[in-house]
Design a protein around this motif. Structure first.
Motif, PDB file in Angstrom:
ATOM      1  N   GLY A 103      32.266  27.541  13.542  1.00 32.13           N
ATOM      2  CA  GLY A 103      32.383  26.319  12.770  1.00 32.13           C
ATOM      3  C   GLY A 103      33.691  25.588  12.915  1.00 32.13           C
ATOM      4  N   ARG A 104      34.573  26.070  13.788  1.00 35.68           N
ATOM      5  CA  ARG A 104      35.888  25.451  13.964  1.00 35.68           C
ATOM      6  C   ARG A 104      36.039  24.890  15.373  1.00 35.68           C
ATOM      7  NH1 ARG A 104      39.510  26.902   9.898  1.00 35.68           N
ATOM      8  NH2 ARG A 104      38.772  28.585   8.518  1.00 35.68           N
ATOM      9  N   ASN A 105      36.818  23.812  15.463  1.00 34.37           N
ATOM     10  CA  ASN A 105      37.110  23.260  16.786  1.00 34.37           C
ATOM     11  C   ASN A 105      37.885  24.267  17.628  1.00 34.37           C
ATOM     12  OD1 ASN A 105      37.498  20.980  18.785  1.00 34.37           O
ATOM     13  ND2 ASN A 105      39.628  21.506  18.348  1.00 34.37           N
ATOM     14  N   ARG A 106      37.570  24.287  18.929  1.00 29.92           N
ATOM     15  CA  ARG A 106      38.365  25.090  19.867  1.00 29.92           C
ATOM     16  C   ARG A 106      38.765  24.217  21.051  1.00 29.92           C
ATOM     17  NH1 ARG A 106      37.448  30.797  23.224  1.00 29.92           N
ATOM     18  NH2 ARG A 106      37.918  29.867  25.238  1.00 29.92           N
ATOM     19  N   ASP A 107      40.065  23.993  21.190  1.00 31.67           N
ATOM     20  CA  ASP A 107      40.634  23.526  22.449  1.00 31.67           C
ATOM     21  C   ASP A 107      40.874  24.773  23.287  1.00 31.67           C
ATOM     22  OD1 ASP A 107      40.686  21.068  21.195  1.00 31.67           O
ATOM     23  OD2 ASP A 107      42.852  21.026  20.917  1.00 31.67           O
ATOM     24  N   THR A 108      40.596  24.694  24.577  1.00 30.97           N
ATOM     25  CA  THR A 108      40.659  25.882  25.424  1.00 30.97           C
ATOM     26  C   THR A 108      41.745  25.759  26.476  1.00 30.97           C
ATOM     27  OG1 THR A 108      38.308  26.353  25.115  1.00 30.97           O
ATOM     28  CG2 THR A 108      39.370  27.358  27.007  1.00 30.97           C
ATOM     29  N   ALA A 109      42.657  26.734  26.497  1.00 30.60           N
ATOM     30  CA  ALA A 109      43.674  26.822  27.541  1.00 30.60           C
ATOM     31  C   ALA A 109      43.076  27.516  28.762  1.00 30.60           C
ATOM     32  CB  ALA A 109      44.886  27.595  27.039  1.00 30.60           C
ATOM     33  N   TRP A 110      43.311  26.960  29.930  1.00 28.76           N
ATOM     34  CA  TRP A 110      42.802  27.499  31.198  1.00 28.76           C
ATOM     35  C   TRP A 110      43.969  28.014  32.029  1.00 28.76           C
ATOM     36  CZ3 TRP A 110      37.784  26.022  33.775  1.00 28.76           C
ATOM     37  CH2 TRP A 110      36.854  25.558  32.846  1.00 28.76           C
ATOM     38  N   LEU A 111      43.801  29.228  32.561  1.00 30.04           N
ATOM     39  CA  LEU A 111      44.800  29.826  33.444  1.00 30.04           C
ATOM     40  C   LEU A 111      44.070  30.537  34.573  1.00 30.04           C
ATOM     41  CD1 LEU A 111      45.641  30.659  30.168  1.00 30.04           C
ATOM     42  CD2 LEU A 111      47.835  30.773  31.347  1.00 30.04           C
ATOM     43  N   SER A 112      44.768  30.758  35.667  1.00 26.41           N
ATOM     44  CA  SER A 112      44.105  31.414  36.800  1.00 26.41           C
ATOM     45  C   SER A 112      45.111  32.106  37.707  1.00 26.41           C
ATOM     46  CB  SER A 112      43.307  30.396  37.632  1.00 26.41           C
ATOM     47  OG  SER A 112      44.193  29.579  38.392  1.00 26.41           O
ATOM     48  N   VAL A 113      44.552  33.015  38.517  1.00 21.97           N
ATOM     49  CA  VAL A 113      45.215  33.581  39.688  1.00 21.97           C
ATOM     50  C   VAL A 113      44.287  33.303  40.861  1.00 21.97           C
ATOM     51  CG1 VAL A 113      45.974  35.696  40.847  1.00 21.97           C
ATOM     52  CG2 VAL A 113      46.386  35.397  38.390  1.00 21.97           C
ATOM     53  N   ILE A 114      44.838  32.895  42.006  1.00 19.41           N
ATOM     54  CA  ILE A 114      44.008  32.680  43.191  1.00 19.41           C
ATOM     55  C   ILE A 114      44.360  33.706  44.264  1.00 19.41           C
ATOM     56  CG2 ILE A 114      43.585  30.251  42.701  1.00 19.41           C
ATOM     57  CD1 ILE A 114      45.705  29.526  44.771  1.00 19.41           C
ATOM     58  N   ASP A 115      43.451  33.826  45.228  1.00 18.24           N
ATOM     59  CA  ASP A 115      43.547  34.936  46.173  1.00 18.24           C
ATOM     60  C   ASP A 115      44.839  34.949  46.977  1.00 18.24           C
ATOM     61  OD1 ASP A 115      42.804  32.666  47.609  1.00 18.24           O
ATOM     62  OD2 ASP A 115      41.143  33.636  48.675  1.00 18.24           O
ATOM     63  N   SER A 116      45.395  33.783  47.285  1.00 17.30           N
ATOM     64  CA  SER A 116      46.637  33.758  48.062  1.00 17.30           C
ATOM     65  C   SER A 116      47.816  34.315  47.270  1.00 17.30           C
ATOM     66  CB  SER A 116      46.947  32.326  48.523  1.00 17.30           C
ATOM     67  OG  SER A 116      47.121  31.461  47.412  1.00 17.30           O
ATOM     68  N   GLU A 117      47.707  34.314  45.938  1.00 16.39           N
ATOM     69  CA  GLU A 117      48.776  34.839  45.088  1.00 16.39           C
ATOM     70  C   GLU A 117      48.649  36.341  44.849  1.00 16.39           C
ATOM     71  OE1 GLU A 117      49.035  30.696  42.460  1.00 16.39           O
ATOM     72  OE2 GLU A 117      47.842  32.408  41.769  1.00 16.39           O
ATOM     73  N   TRP A 118      47.464  36.876  45.107  1.00 15.91           N
ATOM     74  CA  TRP A 118      47.200  38.253  44.726  1.00 15.91           C
ATOM     75  C   TRP A 118      48.049  39.289  45.452  1.00 15.91           C
ATOM     76  CZ3 TRP A 118      46.330  41.215  41.080  1.00 15.91           C
ATOM     77  CH2 TRP A 118      45.918  42.539  41.262  1.00 15.91           C
ATOM     78  N   PRO A 119      48.283  39.215  46.755  1.00 16.68           N
ATOM     79  CA  PRO A 119      49.076  40.279  47.385  1.00 16.68           C
ATOM     80  C   PRO A 119      50.434  40.495  46.722  1.00 16.68           C
ATOM     81  CG  PRO A 119      47.974  38.992  49.073  1.00 16.68           C
ATOM     82  CD  PRO A 119      47.758  38.267  47.770  1.00 16.68           C
ATOM     83  N   ALA A 120      51.144  39.410  46.425  1.00 14.51           N
ATOM     84  CA  ALA A 120      52.451  39.560  45.779  1.00 14.51           C
ATOM     85  C   ALA A 120      52.303  40.051  44.349  1.00 14.51           C
ATOM     86  CB  ALA A 120      53.208  38.239  45.812  1.00 14.51           C
ATOM     87  N   LEU A 121      51.288  39.558  43.632  1.00 13.03           N
ATOM     88  CA  LEU A 121      51.068  40.024  42.271  1.00 13.03           C
ATOM     89  C   LEU A 121      50.676  41.497  42.242  1.00 13.03           C
ATOM     90  CD1 LEU A 121      49.221  37.124  40.422  1.00 13.03           C
ATOM     91  CD2 LEU A 121      51.432  38.121  39.840  1.00 13.03           C
ATOM     92  N   SER A 122      49.869  41.910  43.197  1.00 11.41           N
ATOM     93  CA  SER A 122      49.477  43.316  43.265  1.00 11.41           C
ATOM     94  C   SER A 122      50.697  44.212  43.440  1.00 11.41           C
ATOM     95  CB  SER A 122      48.490  43.518  44.418  1.00 11.41           C
ATOM     96  OG  SER A 122      48.123  44.867  44.541  1.00 11.41           O
ATOM     97  N   ARG A 123      51.621  43.791  44.276  1.00 10.51           N
ATOM     98  CA  ARG A 123      52.851  44.578  44.458  1.00 10.51           C
ATOM     99  C   ARG A 123      53.664  44.612  43.169  1.00 10.51           C
ATOM    100  NH1 ARG A 123      52.544  41.928  49.523  1.00 10.51           N
ATOM    101  NH2 ARG A 123      53.981  40.277  48.847  1.00 10.51           N
ATOM    102  N   ALA A 124      53.674  43.494  42.423  1.00  7.89           N
ATOM    103  CA  ALA A 124      54.401  43.462  41.152  1.00  7.89           C
ATOM    104  C   ALA A 124      53.801  44.457  40.164  1.00  7.89           C
ATOM    105  CB  ALA A 124      54.373  42.047  40.574  1.00  7.89           C
ATOM    106  N   PHE A 125      52.474  44.483  40.077  1.00 10.14           N
ATOM    107  CA  PHE A 125      51.815  45.444  39.186  1.00 10.14           C
ATOM    108  C   PHE A 125      52.125  46.883  39.608  1.00 10.14           C
ATOM    109  CE2 PHE A 125      48.923  41.927  37.945  1.00 10.14           C
ATOM    110  CZ  PHE A 125      48.899  42.136  36.575  1.00 10.14           C
ATOM    111  N   THR A 126      52.036  47.147  40.906  1.00 10.89           N
ATOM    112  CA  THR A 126      52.277  48.506  41.400  1.00 10.89           C
ATOM    113  C   THR A 126      53.701  48.949  41.079  1.00 10.89           C
ATOM    114  OG1 THR A 126      50.646  48.199  43.163  1.00 10.89           O
ATOM    115  CG2 THR A 126      52.256  49.957  43.453  1.00 10.89           C
ATOM    116  N   THR A 127      54.659  48.042  41.247  1.00 11.97           N
ATOM    117  CA  THR A 127      56.051  48.350  40.934  1.00 11.97           C
ATOM    118  C   THR A 127      56.222  48.635  39.451  1.00 11.97           C
ATOM    119  OG1 THR A 127      56.867  47.003  42.769  1.00 11.97           O
ATOM    120  CG2 THR A 127      58.398  47.418  40.956  1.00 11.97           C
ATOM    121  N   TRP A 128      55.595  47.792  38.610  1.00 10.77           N
ATOM    122  CA  TRP A 128      55.772  47.962  37.169  1.00 10.77           C
ATOM    123  C   TRP A 128      55.097  49.231  36.663  1.00 10.77           C
ATOM    124  CZ3 TRP A 128      52.871  48.238  32.674  1.00 10.77           C
ATOM    125  CH2 TRP A 128      53.600  48.110  31.485  1.00 10.77           C
TER     126      TRP A 128
END
Length: 241
Positions: free
Chosen positions: A180-205
């Motif tokens: 019954g309430r309004n929802r504005d929706t925030a959109w965020l994403s990761v794309i495949d070209s960003e994943w290799p570096a992000l994967s390394r960041a996760f593995t390090t952390w």
């Protein structure tokens, strides 16, 4: 003649497979396909008394374990959303739930959502590993775009997405009516070209060496993912996490 502008050709593209019911095993957490008879009672116990967990979801809170069991039973075999339960890798204790949804192999897009985490698992390395495992599966399967959407007022969710390396894309105004309430929706994403570096960041952390004897992180995940985000969320400027 007006110059025609076209998108880059996507070389070697073929639609990826849809998520199946196979579990995902990490060092700290195991993602198991939702089964009401196996998981619902423990999940409800973990959520009980914390009604704010449901503030931004289109369902809940649940008055009884039986009500939650009925909800889980209706969704355990669903193709979209496809639900997984976050279980402790050592004890098997369920501590939360998440899903893939809006699965569009033909476009190479998939979303993570319906995230509900019991207090004992919130802000834990196991929770982070679960999000990493779900993202890793999607990109290994061949998806090009991994989405996170949330109520624009849900700053903890937006903060979590940024920490995980999602880039802010904007807000869809008056996107939905939820409870019954309004929802504005925030959109965020990761794309495949960003994943290799992000994967390394996760593995390090996630590496044991990143935590001291008391379990405190030496390097924050935000410090590792921040330089990799294409856009920061303006609602979180000046905040840390």
């Amino acid at each position: 003649m007006t110059e025609r502008k076209l998108g880059a050709v996507v070389q070697g593209w073929s639609p990826p497979r849809r998520p199946d019911h196979a579990p995902m095993q990490g060092r700290l957490v195991r993602l198991e396909p939702l089964k009401a008879d196996t998981h619902a009672e423990a999940l409800h116990a973990g959520f009980a008394g914390h009604d704010s967990l449901w503030d931004y979801l289109g369902y809940g809170p649940f008055a009884s374990a039986a009500d939650y069991h009925q909800w889980a039973r209706a969704r355990e075999d669903g193709e979209d959303p496809r639900f997984f339960v976050l279980c402790d890798a050592q004890t098997g204790r369920p501590g939360g739930i998440a899903s893939y949804l809006r699965i569009t192999p033909e476009a190479g897009g998939i979303e993570v959502g319906h995230i509900c985490i019991a207090p004992h698992l919130q802000r834990s390395a196991a929770m982070t590993e679960a999000m990493f495992l779900m993202m890793q599966w999607a990109f290994d399967a061949g998806y090009r775009r991994y989405e996170w959407k949330c109520d624009a007022l849900n700053l903890p969710s937006r903060r979590a997405a940024g920490r995980l390396g999602f880039s802010f894309e904007g807000v869809f105004r008056q996107h939905m009516i939820v409870k019954g309430r309004n929802r504005d929706t925030a959109w965020l994403s990761v794309i495949d070209s960003e994943w290799p570096a992000l994967s390394r960041a996760f593995t390090t952390w996630l590496a044991p060496a990143n935590f001291d004897a008391g379990g405190r992180q030496r390097t924050s995940l935000s410090d590792l993912t921040g330089p990799l985000r294409a856009n920061d969320d303006p609602a979180l400027r000046g905040q840390t996490g």
